[in-house]
Design an enzyme around this catalytic site. Structure first.
Site, PDB file in Angstrom:
ATOM      1  N   ASN A  68     -43.140   6.004  19.024  1.00  0.00           N
ATOM      2  CA  ASN A  68     -42.299   6.569  17.969  1.00  0.00           C
ATOM      3  C   ASN A  68     -41.897   5.498  16.966  1.00  0.00           C
ATOM      4  O   ASN A  68     -41.931   5.698  15.750  1.00  0.00           O
ATOM      5  CB  ASN A  68     -41.037   7.196  18.583  1.00  0.00           C
ATOM      6  CG  ASN A  68     -41.091   8.706  18.574  1.00  0.00           C
ATOM      7  OD1 ASN A  68     -41.958   9.288  17.930  1.00  0.00           O
ATOM      8  ND2 ASN A  68     -40.184   9.346  19.270  1.00  0.00           N
TER       9      ASN A  68
ATOM     10  N   ASP B  83     -39.074  13.104  25.906  1.00  0.00           N
ATOM     11  CA  ASP B  83     -40.400  13.051  26.508  1.00  0.00           C
ATOM     12  C   ASP B  83     -40.365  13.417  27.984  1.00  0.00           C
ATOM     13  O   ASP B  83     -41.176  12.954  28.770  1.00  0.00           O
ATOM     14  CB  ASP B  83     -41.002  11.649  26.322  1.00  0.00           C
ATOM     15  CG  ASP B  83     -40.121  10.556  26.932  1.00  0.00           C
ATOM     16  OD1 ASP B  83     -38.987  10.884  27.353  1.00  0.00           O
ATOM     17  OD2 ASP B  83     -40.547   9.398  26.993  1.00  0.00           O
TER      18      ASP B  83
END
Length: 657
Positions: free
Chosen positions: A548, A583
């Site tokens: 990310n 996640d």
């Protein structure tokens, strides 16, 4: 007689104005109810968006809390300052949410500080408006107050984790980390993690309950507004009917004074003036031109304005005869009806005795056959121009006619149905009982309305609204059925979409937490009855945050979507997978033959998830940590099973994610 008649007309005009005012009131109420319903739909959309953002925010908070405890636990073992700084980074997320909550509870509300806090809590900037709006408008509701209380309790409990972190940090820096002291701290961390997980689950549940409560309230308000409108309509309609009854009574009184005008049912008779004014007319004349008593009272009917230009010359001849002889010869002309149609008539007229300005006239309608043809043409125009499909049948459902819209909607023609409407309406019902209910009503010659699902000749599925109306003659005998078909597939698809998004994650389209817990509870009930087993897997992606950070949230979101697709392909159709947030994923494996199958499925899932990904031209590698809990060996309720799977996952997780 003329004066008395004028008084009657004045009273009728007054009552007409009163009736119009009440009709306008009904229309105004209807518009008001529509506006209220539109606002309620808009409010409901904002509410669901607010709930979505808070559920996502709770997932981010939970992720940060687990990361904080995870890195703090590792720090207590390896005493590596890197882990301690990672713990601080995770803590920053929770502190941001805490800052946002405090700003929203302050007086006055500090929206800018709240927005910055939510952004620090890793919420998307576009979601901050929904978070703030939902909090400001619903923080005083019972469910939201409970959610805020749970939020506050979680923040307070996390403060104890922060104090433990300070103690662990001081212990390591000052005393080198005595094992027995650090072991005590780790035990306290485990207890705190369990309490925080309980608060997180409770927070999600109260949000879901609140959303359902708000949805129920908005529908109740909508129903209340509708019932209020219906009540006003009934009340006002009663007054309108009373006014109409009184008007009819006045008309009867007027009719008793003008029997010579009112007793004719075959000839139209009027009292007229030379300037074109029609002072009175019998019902047959008014009906012949599609006017009513209100038109007559308002002065709308004038025989000169009702005469087309091409007939004015013949009228001039008749007036000359009237002036000379007091009456005129019978002749033919046309009159313009209220709807603009030309009505052929035969008429004769005479002056009243002693007057050269007022007289009476009679009219015979010559357009009966023409009117019948016009009505048939009008009905055919409406029939063919309708956007709804229409079938007209006889009482045995043999098809008389089908309009083009029916074929456009369904793909069927009269030839496809072999002239029998029953071939269309007898199939596609939701249940056999629904079909029998329709059949019973039709056999009794009654109307029916419902919905059916039809397959077109091309194989497409259509959701249709079906209305079967009856047509009866003057003897109340059934002569026809009129079947009206409306395509409601788009509305049905929208309803299904709303049901879907209420139970699925917006990013990955996986079942959301609410649907997962419902399926988990169902699985528990099932195995308690069958004595079988099932497993819960808790999976967390490794190295997701660096991805990310390196490639941006857009790539991260696409990675999560691909992970979701691989997970869905790796499990069986009977299994359920959900994204808890960030996640983290939880998988429910049902109907397992034995506990050994869990390890096989775990390896299959990890192998599928850890294969390289290519996203926006970037080759990405990630790892996955997974833990499992088997019912009933590792727990007999949802909380204990998820906790065990969570702990099992963290026990195998690598120190660096």
């Amino acid at each position: 007689m003329g004066t008395q008649f004028a008084r009657t007309l004045a009273i009728l005009r007054q009552r007409t104005r009163s009736t119009v005012a009440k009709v306008l009131l009904i229309i105004g109420m209807f518009v008001g109810v529509c506006i209220v319903l539109v606002n309620l739909v808009y409010l409901q959309g904002n509410i669901f968006d607010g709930v979505r953002t808070y559920v996502r925010g709770e997932g981010l908070w939970a992720k940060a809390q687990k990361d904080a405890i995870f890195y703090l636990t590792h720090y207590s073992y390896d005493k590596d300052e890197v882990d301690y700084h990672r713990y601080l980074a995770a803590t920053s997320v929770i502190l941001g949410d805490n800052q946002a909550r405090q700003a929203l509870l302050s007086v006055p509300v500090d929206e800018q500080t709240a927005k910055l806090g939510f952004i620090q809590g890793l919420n998307h900037e576009q979601d901050t408006e929904s978070l703030i709006w939902f909090f400001r408008h619903f923080h005083s509701t019972p469910h939201m107050q409970k959610a805020i209380q749970l939020w506050s309790l979680a923040d307070e409990r996390f403060k104890s984790v922060m104090r433990l972190a300070e103690n662990i940090h001081n212990e390591i820096n000052q005393f080198g980390g005595r094992p027995e002291i650090l072991a005590q701290y780790r035990q306290q961390l485990i207890e705190a993690n369990g309490e925080l997980l309980h608060l997180e689950i409770a927070f999600s549940e109260i949000l879901s309950e609140g959303a359902r409560w708000v949805k129920q309230m908005t529908w109740l308000i909508s129903l209340g507004a509708l019932l209020l409108f219906i009540g006003i309509v009934i009340f006002t309609s009663r007054h309108i009917i009373n006014n109409i009854a009184k008007s009819e009574q006045l008309l009867l009184m007027s009719e008793s004074r003008f029997n010579s005008l009112k007793n004719s049912n075959t000839i139209g008779i009027i009292s007229w003036r030379l300037d074109g004014t029609i002072q009175d007319a019998n019902d047959h004349f008014l009906k012949m031109l599609n006017f009513d008593r209100a038109d007559l009272a308002s002065g709308l009917i004038n025989w000169r304005s009702l005469t087309p230009p091409e007939c004015e010359a013949r009228d001039a001849i008749a007036i000359t005869e009237l002036v000379q002889y007091g009456h005129c010869q019978q002749y033919e002309k046309q009159l313009i009806s209220k709807d603009g149609a030309l009505i052929p008539v035969m008429l004769g007229a005479s002056f009243l005795n002693g007057s050269d300005q007022e007289g009476v006239a009679y009219f015979m309608d010559l357009s009966a056959s023409k009117q019948a043809e016009d009505k048939l043409r009008l009905a055919a125009t409406v029939f063919n121009a309708s956007t709804d499909g229409i079938i007209i049948t006889d009482p045995k459902l043999s098809i008389i006619s089908i309009n083009q819209a029916f074929t456009d909607i369904t793909g069927f023609t009269q030839q496809n149905l072999q002239g029998d409407a029953a071939r269309f309406i007898n199939t596609g019902h939701e249940t056999e009982d629904a079909y029998q209910a329709m059949l019973n009503l039709l056999q009794q010659g009654e109307q029916w309305q419902g919905e059916i699902l039809k397959e077109t000749p091309l194989g497409d599925k259509l959701s249709l609204s079906l209305r079967i109306n009856t047509v009866r003659n003057d003897q109340d005998l059934l002569t026809h059925f009129v079947i009206v078909i409306t395509d409601i597939s788009e509305r049905k698809a929208e309803e299904e979409y709303l049901r879907h998004i209420a139970h699925h994650d917006a990013l990955t389209n996986l079942p959301n937490r609410v649907l997962f817990y419902a399926k988990l509870e169902q699985a528990i009930v099932h195995v308690q009855r069958t004595k079988g087993i099932f497993a819960v897997l808790f999976l967390d992606l490794d190295n997701f945050k660096p991805i990310n950070d390196q490639f941006g949230h857009d790539v991260g979101d696409k990675l999560l979507q691909q992970v979701a697709k691989r997970l869905s392909s790796a499990i069986r159709q009977i299994d359920t997978i959900t994204r808890l947030g960030g996640d983290e994923f939880v998988i429910l494996l049902e109907h397992l033959p034995n506990a050994e199958n869990v390890q096989i499925l775990q390896e299959k899932i990890v192998h599928a998830v850890t294969k390289p990904y290519t996203i926006d031209g970037h080759l990405i590698h990630i790892g996955a940590s997974i833990g499992s809990a088997v019912y009933p060996d590792n727990g007999t309720d949802a909380k204990s099973l998820i906790n065990h799977a969570d702990q099992a996952m963290y026990s195998m997780k690598k120190p660096i994610k």
